[in-house]
Each structure stands twice: as C-alpha cells, then as structure tokens.
Design a protein around this motif. Structure first.
Motif, short mmCIF file in Angstrom:
data_model
loop_
_atom_site.label_atom_id
_atom_site.label_comp_id
_atom_site.label_asym_id
_atom_site.label_seq_id
_atom_site.Cartn_x
_atom_site.Cartn_y
_atom_site.Cartn_z
N THR A 259 0.85 -1.18 0.00
CA THR A 259 0.00 0.00 0.00
C THR A 259 0.89 1.24 0.00
O THR A 259 2.11 1.13 0.14
N ALA A 260 0.30 2.39 -0.10
CA ALA A 260 1.07 3.64 -0.07
C ALA A 260 1.77 3.82 1.27
O ALA A 260 2.82 4.45 1.36
N ASP A 261 1.21 3.26 2.34
CA ASP A 261 1.78 3.40 3.68
C ASP A 261 2.62 2.21 4.12
O ASP A 261 3.07 2.17 5.26
N GLY A 262 2.80 1.22 3.28
CA GLY A 262 3.58 0.02 3.64
C GLY A 262 2.92 -1.23 3.11
O GLY A 262 2.80 -1.41 1.90
N TYR A 263 2.45 -2.07 4.02
CA TYR A 263 1.83 -3.35 3.64
C TYR A 263 0.62 -3.62 4.53
O TYR A 263 0.56 -3.16 5.66
N THR A 264 -0.31 -4.40 4.00
CA THR A 264 -1.40 -4.96 4.79
C THR A 264 -1.45 -6.44 4.47
O THR A 264 -0.94 -6.87 3.44
N SER B 282 3.52 -6.19 10.30
CA SER B 282 4.61 -5.49 9.61
C SER B 282 5.29 -6.44 8.63
O SER B 282 5.26 -7.65 8.81
#
Length: 89
Positions: free
Chosen positions: A17-22, A38
C-alpha cells in the motif's frame, strides 16, 4: 504447526500500500484470520510479524528462489515485557 505438533497449512496474503503493507494469514485450523502487522523485505528475503492475539506475535522469515518457490521458518514470540523510551538526538 499446531500446539499438538501437526502441520498447519494456510495462506499468507500481503498487499503493498502507499503506507507500507497490509495482510493476513488464514487457515482452516484457525477460528479467524490473523493480521499481518509489519513486513520487511531485502532482496529475496521477507520477514513479517503476525498478530496472534493473546499468544503474542509470530515472526515469519522466507527466502524466495528464482522460480518463485520459498523456504523459511516461523517462530512464536511470547507476549513479551513492556518497554518505553525516548530517542536521543
């Protein structure tokens, strides 16, 4: 594996995602999906932490081969001890 030592098959799905991962880990042996907290990658390696509720965290480490297969390990981390601090400048 389960608490009785039997293999536990499942699927870990991770999305960038734009903020990292899901992501989540699902298995027929679990009452509900577990949330991926994480993800860290380096080359062909992936390390993820998964929330295992009151049982603490799972640490998953995978190394991918060029053909897309992978080998790895997972470790159950105990709930741990609270820690806090402040970053020095």
């Amino acid at each position: 594996s389960t608490d009785t030592g039997q293999p536990l098959a499942g699927t870990m799905q991770i999305t960038a995602t734009a903020d990292g991962y899901t992501g989540s880990f699902t298995s027929q042996g679990l009452p509900a999906p577990l949330k991926v907290q994480s993800v860290t990658t380096a080359g062909r390696q992936l390390m993820a932490t998964i929330d295992n509720g009151s049982n603490g965290l799972l640490l998953v480490w995978l190394e991918f081969a060029a053909d897309g297969t992978f080998k790895g390990t997972y470790h159950q981390l105990s709930p741990g001890i609270s820690a806090s601090g402040k970053k020095e400048k």
